[in-house]
Design a protein around this motif. Structure first.
Motif, short mmCIF file in Angstrom:
data_model
loop_
_atom_site.label_atom_id
_atom_site.label_comp_id
_atom_site.label_asym_id
_atom_site.label_seq_id
_atom_site.Cartn_x
_atom_site.Cartn_y
_atom_site.Cartn_z
N ASP A 1 0.62 4.19 -2.71
CA ASP A 1 0.36 5.57 -2.29
C ASP A 1 1.47 6.50 -2.77
O ASP A 1 1.20 7.61 -3.23
CB ASP A 1 0.24 5.66 -0.77
N THR B 1 0.82 -1.20 0.00
CA THR B 1 0.00 0.00 0.00
C THR B 1 0.86 1.26 0.00
O THR B 1 0.56 2.22 -0.71
CB THR B 1 -0.94 0.00 1.22
N SER B 2 1.94 1.25 0.78
CA SER B 2 2.80 2.44 0.84
C SER B 2 3.43 2.74 -0.51
O SER B 2 3.60 3.90 -0.87
CB SER B 2 3.88 2.27 1.91
#
Length: 165
Positions: free
Chosen positions: A146, A142-143
């Motif tokens: 993002d 996810t990081s």
């Protein structure tokens, strides 16, 4: 670019990441609580809050000079207080550590935008892209997603703000 709301959202997201990292860390059991106190004292932009945050940062940094979380946390506080120039200096130290978080690059870029440092924004965006690529595995985290979305936003901003250059 609307920086006020975005800065606060980025700072709060970074705060959550720092506190999560602090609770999972085995380094200095009192440091997470001290970092929370740093955030609390730096949550307002009043002169007394700014002074209290600086004093807490100085004390923490003196007690734990090798702990990069302290620079990261104070960088977030400075961004929240709209002290972008100081924040970029502190975050630069954090980014020079062994394993900086991707969000720190986003914070650094977010602090450079209101300073109108387009060249430095581009440099940091490229550095972030390299770290995203280096950390990429079969399934991106996810990081990483993002950070990639953030890069898209920044490159679009640079395209719009530097149209003639």
């Amino acid at each position: 670019m609307r920086s006020t709301g975005r800065d606060v959202r980025v700072a709060l997201a970074a705060l959550a990441l720092v506190l999560l990292a602090c609770s999972a860390s085995t380094r200095g059991s009192d440091v997470p609580e001290q970092l929370r106190a740093l955030f609390e004292s730096g949550s307002k932009g009043t002169p007394s809050a700014v002074a209290a945050a600086k004093a807490k940062y100085d004390a923490l940094h003196a007690a734990h000079p090798a702990d990069p979380r302290i620079d990261y946390a104070y960088g977030v506080v400075l961004i929240n207080q709209r002290k972008y120039r100081e924040a970029t200096e502190i975050l630069a130290r954090y980014l020079a550590t062994d394993e900086p978080r991707l969000t720190a690059y986003c914070l650094q870029i977010g602090a450079l935008v209101p300073l109108r440092e387009s060249g430095k924004v581009l440099e940091q965006a490229v550095a972030l892209a390299k770290h995203v690529r280096a950390e990429a595995g079969n399934a991106p985290e996810t990081s990483q997603l993002d950070a990639a979305r953030f890069l898209g936003t920044i490159f679009r901003y640079l395209e719009l703000s530097r149209k003639g250059s």
